[in-house]
Design an enzyme around this catalytic site. Sequence first.
Site: not given
Lengths: 77, 576
Positions: B140, B185, B201, B203, B268, B319, B321
């Site tokens: 990214r 990323t 990180g 999940e 998360n 989820d 986050d």
Amino acid sequence: MDGEKLFATSCGWCHQDGGRAAGRGPKLAGSDRTDEYLLNRIRVGKEGAMPAFAGSFSEPQLRAIVAYIRSLKDTHP
Amino acid sequence: MKPIGALVSMIGLAVVAVGLAACSMAQGTSGTEAKAAMSDTTGNDWMTYHGNYNSWHYSPLSTIDSSNVKRLRVAWVHHPGRSTRGLQSMPLAADGVLYYTGSYSRVWALDGVTGQPLWSYFPKLNDDLVAKQTHSPYTRGIALGHGKIFVGTVDGRLIALDQKTGQPAWDTKLLNSEKLTVGFTGAPLVVKDKVIIGSQGGEWPWRGPIFAVDANSGRKLWEFFTVAGTEEAKKTWGNDSWQTGGGGGWMAGGYDAETNTVWWGTGNPAPLYDWAGADWKTAGPRPGDNLYTTSVIALDPDSGKLKFYHQELPHDAWDFDSAVGEFVMIDRDGKKLVVHPNKGGHVFVYDRKDAKVVNVWPLVKHINFVKGIDPKTGELIGRRDLALGKHQNLCPAIAGGMSWNSGAYSPKTGLYYKIGQEWCMDLEVIKTTPITEPQAQLDIGANFKLRNPEGDKAHGHISARDPVTGAKKWEVMFPEPPLASLLATGGNLVFVPDPRGWLRAYNATTGEQLWSHNNGLGHNGGIISYGAKGKQYIAVATGWGSLVGDEFAELFGEPFKSMPKDSGALVVFTVD
């Protein structure tokens, strides 16, 4: 070996409704692919689309997942 | 194609006068780092992922404005190839050169006027690992400073390239990605003599560290674990569940030079869903608050020590986050504030000196994972904890009320421009076998399906708001949520790259659409403005196929059903 649990751990994130419906990944219920094809796709994945799981699951686990996929009722259009 | 319903609803609210300091100047800093803090005074450069340390995604350049934007035309295009999952990155620009990265962390330096490549660098990646990774192989963004370009890789490395030649200066392996599958990323952030980068990180069950590396030598200086990074935090994970807690800091954070504080948003906890339901304090796979997941953390860049934090969602069970949001630095009424959007759909406003909550306001309509969030304390009111079994119409859906791309803030209008996503999902929480060791696979704990909100249709919007109060000035509705970053400019424009492929320019004050251009492919990446040889340029990343965009084909049909997910280009515009 509980295929449903393994699926909800690592697959349901992309194969929606437990593999019964399309989402990020295709619907798996009612697949006309052979077991060997399904197993191989899960092992090697497809770059940029589906991760390869060969290193994460044992052969009995992979077979349990395929048995789970085969047990799904094909209800979503 | 019919222009998408650009329903501009003017909401009769006066823009609250915004007491702005021009920008927080770096104290006792030098070189590129100081330039990064101050670049919005010259305006030609775009020095960090978020533009500069203010994280405004704002260019003061004003040659392109409402009077001539109709004449905006393509100046040049660059095709990086192999744009797996679309081009997701934010370009940078310095001294007339544009730098950017495509999928597989491939980096280019291009002449900003002609698009002519000056150099390129394609790192050798571990292809077997790339094949295993869910998120691979997008990148990214990059960072710039000390005469170098910095890029992370999905196989766990941070690489420095010579800014002039593209030759690697150093290449440091920071993560055992082969074991953990997580890598990098997100874009790094240069802070003084260090490069800060956060790992993935969430999940993917491990401890999601954030690293500082010496910019000159590539030596690792410190690492902070977003999961149980302190003894206090360890106590918030029952049954040693911190060992597989997830977390991470997968988007670039911000830096407040005045207080020498790095602000970072964290991912998360794992597993995503928790079959303990309302008994999460004592039961389930990760009993407790799960610090410092789904939090904003303030780190001392010199020591890597935690200064203070605020956990936006204690024991995040949805989820939603905090890694997604930008840290917009705003000064108002003598107060130094930072505005941070959370994936769950609320925007948090903090005091920069201690992360005390100043306000919390909802950006999206369809939120029912909580009844509300106390705007004074940030406390969750009426949590919807999801026990084992089936649940209908949880809002927002897992893809969030906001996603990872950034909004924009204009000091001219005092408005914050941000995308909202309106969608929900049905899910079934399943008791999986607890994962007790870091592993190379997702840890989710549910099956789900995205859906329209009850009594509504899934859609998206861009709204222009007071960043501190959330008061809405105008709003534009979109049939599908835009997924790219936004850009505000000194020409009083807001640029919105949309999912169908249209790049649109709006009047920043009124929301009136002034120009549009079809890039022929959805957008899920960055957009910047820069100056070169006396001209202003707008550079946008095209390409579709992020993990959020993956949901569109099923929810919205065409053009997403047939939209390629392996294409993308950098398209650069100017006016003559």
